[in-house]
Design a protein around this motif. Structure first.
Motif, short mmCIF file in Angstrom:
data_model
loop_
_atom_site.label_atom_id
_atom_site.label_comp_id
_atom_site.label_asym_id
_atom_site.label_seq_id
_atom_site.Cartn_x
_atom_site.Cartn_y
_atom_site.Cartn_z
N ARG A 47 0.83 -1.21 0.00
CA ARG A 47 0.00 0.00 0.00
C ARG A 47 0.86 1.25 0.00
NH1 ARG A 47 -3.15 -0.01 4.69
NH2 ARG A 47 -2.42 -2.02 5.37
N ALA A 48 1.96 1.25 0.74
CA ALA A 48 2.87 2.40 0.76
C ALA A 48 3.53 2.59 -0.60
CB ALA A 48 3.92 2.22 1.85
N TYR A 49 3.89 1.50 -1.25
CA TYR A 49 4.51 1.56 -2.58
C TYR A 49 3.53 2.15 -3.58
CZ TYR A 49 7.75 0.01 -6.25
OH TYR A 49 8.66 -0.04 -7.28
N GLU A 50 2.29 1.66 -3.55
CA GLU A 50 1.25 2.17 -4.45
C GLU A 50 0.99 3.66 -4.20
OE1 GLU A 50 -2.31 -0.21 -4.22
OE2 GLU A 50 -1.19 -2.05 -4.67
N ALA A 51 0.96 4.07 -2.95
CA ALA A 51 0.70 5.47 -2.62
C ALA A 51 1.83 6.37 -3.11
CB ALA A 51 0.51 5.63 -1.11
N ALA A 52 3.08 5.93 -2.94
CA ALA A 52 4.22 6.72 -3.41
C ALA A 52 4.19 6.85 -4.93
CB ALA A 52 5.53 6.10 -2.94
N ALA A 53 3.84 5.77 -5.62
CA ALA A 53 3.74 5.80 -7.07
C ALA A 53 2.61 6.74 -7.51
CB ALA A 53 3.51 4.39 -7.63
N ALA A 54 1.47 6.64 -6.83
CA ALA A 54 0.31 7.47 -7.18
C ALA A 54 0.62 8.96 -7.00
CB ALA A 54 -0.90 7.08 -6.33
N GLU A 55 1.46 9.31 -6.02
CA GLU A 55 1.85 10.72 -5.84
C GLU A 55 2.49 11.28 -7.11
OE1 GLU A 55 4.29 11.74 -2.46
OE2 GLU A 55 3.15 10.37 -1.17
N LEU A 56 3.10 10.39 -7.90
CA LEU A 56 3.79 10.81 -9.12
C LEU A 56 2.99 10.42 -10.37
CD1 LEU A 56 7.29 9.69 -7.90
CD2 LEU A 56 6.48 12.04 -8.13
N SER A 57 1.72 10.09 -10.17
CA SER A 57 0.82 9.68 -11.26
C SER A 57 1.32 8.44 -11.99
CB SER A 57 0.59 10.83 -12.24
OG SER A 57 0.02 11.93 -11.58
N LEU A 58 1.92 7.52 -11.25
CA LEU A 58 2.39 6.25 -11.80
C LEU A 58 1.62 5.11 -11.14
CD1 LEU A 58 6.28 6.70 -11.58
CD2 LEU A 58 4.85 6.96 -13.61
N SER A 59 1.52 4.00 -11.85
CA SER A 59 1.04 2.77 -11.22
C SER A 59 2.24 2.15 -10.48
CB SER A 59 0.52 1.79 -12.27
OG SER A 59 1.59 1.30 -13.05
N SER A 60 1.97 1.24 -9.59
CA SER A 60 3.08 0.58 -8.89
C SER A 60 3.94 -0.20 -9.88
CB SER A 60 2.57 -0.30 -7.76
OG SER A 60 1.67 -1.26 -8.23
N ALA A 61 3.33 -0.79 -10.91
CA ALA A 61 4.09 -1.52 -11.93
C ALA A 61 5.00 -0.58 -12.70
CB ALA A 61 3.14 -2.25 -12.88
N GLN A 62 4.52 0.60 -13.03
CA GLN A 62 5.34 1.57 -13.75
C GLN A 62 6.51 2.02 -12.89
OE1 GLN A 62 2.22 4.37 -14.57
NE2 GLN A 62 1.95 3.65 -16.68
N ALA A 63 6.26 2.28 -11.61
CA ALA A 63 7.34 2.69 -10.71
C ALA A 63 8.37 1.58 -10.57
CB ALA A 63 6.76 3.06 -9.34
N CYS A 64 7.90 0.34 -10.50
CA CYS A 64 8.80 -0.81 -10.38
C CYS A 64 9.70 -0.93 -11.61
CB CYS A 64 7.97 -2.07 -10.19
SG CYS A 64 8.96 -3.56 -9.98
N VAL A 65 9.13 -0.86 -12.79
CA VAL A 65 9.93 -0.98 -14.02
C VAL A 65 10.89 0.20 -14.11
CG1 VAL A 65 9.84 -0.90 -16.54
CG2 VAL A 65 8.31 -2.43 -15.27
N LEU A 66 10.42 1.40 -13.83
CA LEU A 66 11.28 2.58 -13.89
C LEU A 66 12.48 2.41 -12.96
CD1 LEU A 66 11.25 5.29 -15.42
CD2 LEU A 66 10.15 6.29 -13.41
N GLY A 67 12.24 1.86 -11.79
CA GLY A 67 13.31 1.65 -10.82
C GLY A 67 14.33 0.61 -11.23
N ARG A 68 13.95 -0.29 -12.12
CA ARG A 68 14.86 -1.35 -12.58
C ARG A 68 15.77 -0.90 -13.71
NH1 ARG A 68 14.00 -6.45 -9.85
NH2 ARG A 68 12.25 -5.97 -8.51
N LEU A 69 15.62 0.33 -14.16
CA LEU A 69 16.36 0.80 -15.34
C LEU A 69 17.55 1.68 -14.99
CD1 LEU A 69 13.32 1.51 -17.69
CD2 LEU A 69 14.94 -0.42 -17.79
N ASP A 70 18.33 1.27 -14.00
CA ASP A 70 19.55 2.01 -13.70
C ASP A 70 20.53 1.93 -14.87
OD1 ASP A 70 18.70 2.91 -11.23
OD2 ASP A 70 19.56 1.21 -10.16
N GLU A 71 20.37 0.88 -15.66
CA GLU A 71 21.14 0.76 -16.90
C GLU A 71 20.18 0.24 -17.97
OE1 GLU A 71 23.18 -3.59 -16.30
OE2 GLU A 71 24.11 -1.88 -15.30
N ARG A 72 20.57 0.39 -19.22
CA ARG A 72 19.72 -0.06 -20.33
C ARG A 72 19.46 -1.55 -20.20
NH1 ARG A 72 22.49 4.19 -21.87
NH2 ARG A 72 21.68 5.58 -23.47
#
Length: 140
Positions: A27-52
């Motif tokens: 729930r905290a992860y979803e709320a943090a993502a929603a603050e940035l208008s992202l879904s939790s899945a979008q935030a997760c994928v974005l976070g995995r892209l430290d490199e290509r």
């Protein structure tokens, strides 16, 4: 969509608390993502892209179907947060990379998602060490 809070009956108090921890974390992860208008899945994928990364590698790492990653990446690309680039080793394949805007949003997410830092911060250094050892043991 809210997920079930574990099985109907936990087999132990430790299991019940673990289910509660996962639920509050999610729930905290979803709320943090929603603050940035992202879904939790979008935030997760974005976070995995430290490199290509290739979309297949992302799907494998996240344990999901490649078509899910394709849809998430398409949404992130439409938001200007990622870009797909040709793979220099295989021109038929594409790599996904965060854009500068994606880097900014990812950093803002990291700042907004404070659950783990706050929870661990309630423990003394010795308790943190104990928790680390117990979690490593529980994870095998």
């Amino acid at each position: 969509m809210a997920l079930p809070n574990g099985p109907v009956t936990a087999s132990s108090e430790a299991e019940a608390i673990l289910f509660d921890l996962v639920d509050v974390y999610d729930r905290a992860y979803e709320a943090a993502a929603a603050e940035l208008s992202l879904s939790s899945a979008q935030a997760c994928v974005l976070g995995r892209l430290d490199e290509r990364r290739g979309m297949g590698a992302l799907a494998e790492e996240l344990g999901c179907d490649a078509s899910n990653i394709t849809q998430i990446v398409a949404r992130l690309e439409a938001l200007g947060l990622v870009a797909r680039e040709p793979n220099p080793r295989d021109r038929r394949a594409r790599l996904v990379a965060r854009t500068p805007r994606g880097d900014e949003i990812n950093q803002r997410f990291a700042t907004a998602f404070t659950f783990a830092r706050t929870a661990v911060g309630r423990l003394s250094p010795d308790e943190q060490d104990q928790l680390t050892a117990l979690l490593r043991k529980a994870l095998g």
